[in-house]
Design a protein around this motif. Sequence first.
Motif, short mmCIF file in Angstrom:
data_model
loop_
_atom_site.label_atom_id
_atom_site.label_comp_id
_atom_site.label_asym_id
_atom_site.label_seq_id
_atom_site.Cartn_x
_atom_site.Cartn_y
_atom_site.Cartn_z
N SER A 37 0.66 -1.41 0.07
CA SER A 37 -0.04 -0.09 0.15
C SER A 37 0.99 1.06 0.07
O SER A 37 2.54 0.82 0.24
N LEU A 38 0.22 2.17 -0.46
CA LEU A 38 1.33 4.12 0.09
C LEU A 38 1.24 3.87 1.19
O LEU A 38 2.87 4.39 1.18
N ARG A 39 0.20 3.92 2.20
CA ARG A 39 1.31 4.47 3.65
C ARG A 39 1.89 3.30 3.51
O ARG A 39 2.80 4.09 4.56
N THR A 40 2.00 2.09 3.58
CA THR A 40 3.32 1.33 3.98
C THR A 40 4.69 1.23 3.01
O THR A 40 5.59 1.73 4.07
N ARG A 44 10.49 -0.07 21.19
CA ARG A 44 9.70 1.44 21.20
C ARG A 44 9.15 1.71 19.35
O ARG A 44 8.25 2.08 19.74
N ALA A 45 9.70 0.82 18.52
CA ALA A 45 9.98 0.87 17.26
C ALA A 45 8.74 0.35 16.46
O ALA A 45 7.27 0.46 16.51
N VAL A 46 8.31 -1.19 18.00
CA VAL A 46 6.89 -1.82 17.45
C VAL A 46 5.94 -1.40 17.92
O VAL A 46 4.78 -1.37 17.66
N ILE A 47 6.20 -0.84 19.81
CA ILE A 47 4.72 0.04 20.11
C ILE A 47 4.22 1.02 19.67
O ILE A 47 3.27 1.01 19.83
N THR A 48 5.16 1.85 19.10
CA THR A 48 4.71 2.77 18.65
C THR A 48 4.20 2.75 16.92
O THR A 48 2.72 3.06 16.99
N LEU A 49 4.26 1.49 15.94
CA LEU A 49 3.36 1.49 14.77
C LEU A 49 2.31 0.87 15.50
O LEU A 49 1.88 1.38 14.48
N VAL A 64 10.97 -7.96 11.17
CA VAL A 64 10.93 -9.00 11.22
C VAL A 64 10.32 -9.79 11.75
O VAL A 64 8.77 -9.82 10.53
N THR A 65 9.99 -11.57 12.61
CA THR A 65 9.19 -12.57 12.33
C THR A 65 7.55 -11.86 12.76
O THR A 65 8.23 -10.98 13.69
N ASP A 66 6.19 -12.11 13.03
CA ASP A 66 5.58 -11.98 13.48
C ASP A 66 5.77 -12.27 14.85
O ASP A 66 5.02 -11.89 15.41
N ALA A 67 6.57 -13.50 15.05
CA ALA A 67 7.06 -13.98 16.42
C ALA A 67 8.13 -13.25 17.44
O ALA A 67 7.27 -12.90 17.99
N ASN A 68 8.97 -12.59 16.64
CA ASN A 68 9.48 -11.28 17.51
C ASN A 68 8.48 -10.16 17.49
O ASN A 68 9.16 -9.24 18.53
N GLN A 69 7.79 -9.42 16.66
CA GLN A 69 6.89 -8.51 16.46
C GLN A 69 6.05 -8.99 17.98
O GLN A 69 6.10 -7.65 18.68
N ARG A 70 5.42 -10.03 18.18
CA ARG A 70 4.76 -9.92 18.94
C ARG A 70 5.21 -10.24 20.90
O ARG A 70 4.62 -9.92 21.89
N ASP A 80 0.28 0.71 18.54
CA ASP A 80 -0.80 1.42 19.38
C ASP A 80 -1.17 2.76 19.47
O ASP A 80 -1.61 3.51 19.77
N LEU A 81 0.43 3.87 18.89
CA LEU A 81 0.14 4.91 19.21
C LEU A 81 -0.50 5.45 17.57
O LEU A 81 -0.57 5.80 16.93
N VAL A 82 0.27 4.44 16.23
CA VAL A 82 0.21 4.65 14.89
C VAL A 82 -0.90 4.52 14.13
O VAL A 82 -1.55 4.91 14.02
N GLY A 83 -1.56 2.39 15.14
CA GLY A 83 -2.06 2.47 14.60
C GLY A 83 -2.05 1.21 13.74
O GLY A 83 -2.81 0.71 12.58
N LEU A 84 -0.64 0.37 12.99
CA LEU A 84 -0.50 -0.35 12.16
C LEU A 84 -1.26 -1.76 12.78
O LEU A 84 -1.25 -1.93 13.72
N PRO A 85 -1.71 -2.47 11.56
CA PRO A 85 -1.62 -3.99 11.47
C PRO A 85 -0.24 -4.45 11.74
O PRO A 85 0.51 -4.15 10.91
N ALA A 86 -0.90 -5.74 12.28
CA ALA A 86 1.18 -6.35 12.57
C ALA A 86 1.38 -6.81 11.66
O ALA A 86 2.65 -6.57 11.78
N ALA A 87 0.49 -7.21 10.53
CA ALA A 87 1.56 -7.43 9.15
C ALA A 87 2.41 -6.24 8.47
O ALA A 87 3.83 -6.65 8.20
#
Length: 201
Positions: A67-70, A151-156, A173-179, A158-165
């Motif tokens: 997507s353009l946003r991504t 900080r990067a993950v929680i910002t993206l 990063v992998t999904d497991a690492n992100q979680r 919870d603060l920005v609202g991007l989905p995990a993918a």
Amino acid sequence: MEDERALLERLRAGDEPVFEALVAMHDGALRRVARTFVRTDAAADDVVQETWLGVVRGLQTFEGRSSLRTWIFKILVNTARTRATRDARSLPFSALESDAGPAVELAAFGADGRWSSAPARLEGDPETGLLSRELREHLLDAVERLSPDQRAVITLRDLVGLPAAEVCELLDVTDANQRVLLHRARARVRTALLPLLEVTE
């Protein structure tokens, strides 16, 4: 998807009001994310400015595989990482922090792995507005003290609202690492906020 194609065509045609609307829509979130990588607001401003220049330069060759946003956030992350690496050359050893140790007291969890207490809800009476503002300041301060990856993950997320993918794609990063990063970040932030909250037993 059709709307994004039309938006992309207008951007490629040099439609300034559309570009200004795009900047207005994403600029604040880009600054928050940039600040997770670099040490100062001024550096974050530079990163965001370079990101928008990268967007302008790359519009004609953008293939639309994401997507353009991504794509915009990917430019930002790459720019911010480059800037952070350059700035880190002057970082004193005393500024480096260890991510060792528990993110939160084990007593905060019940036998089922869930939190044993939850913060009180923040909507309602007039005092809540003041409390919410103070909590937001403390929240942002707690996020600022996290390790760069957390900080990067929680910002993206919870603060920005991007989905995990999208976060996985942006940060490579992998999904497991992100979680794991997100869980640890949320736990550290919650621990930092506990003294300010009335918790229910």
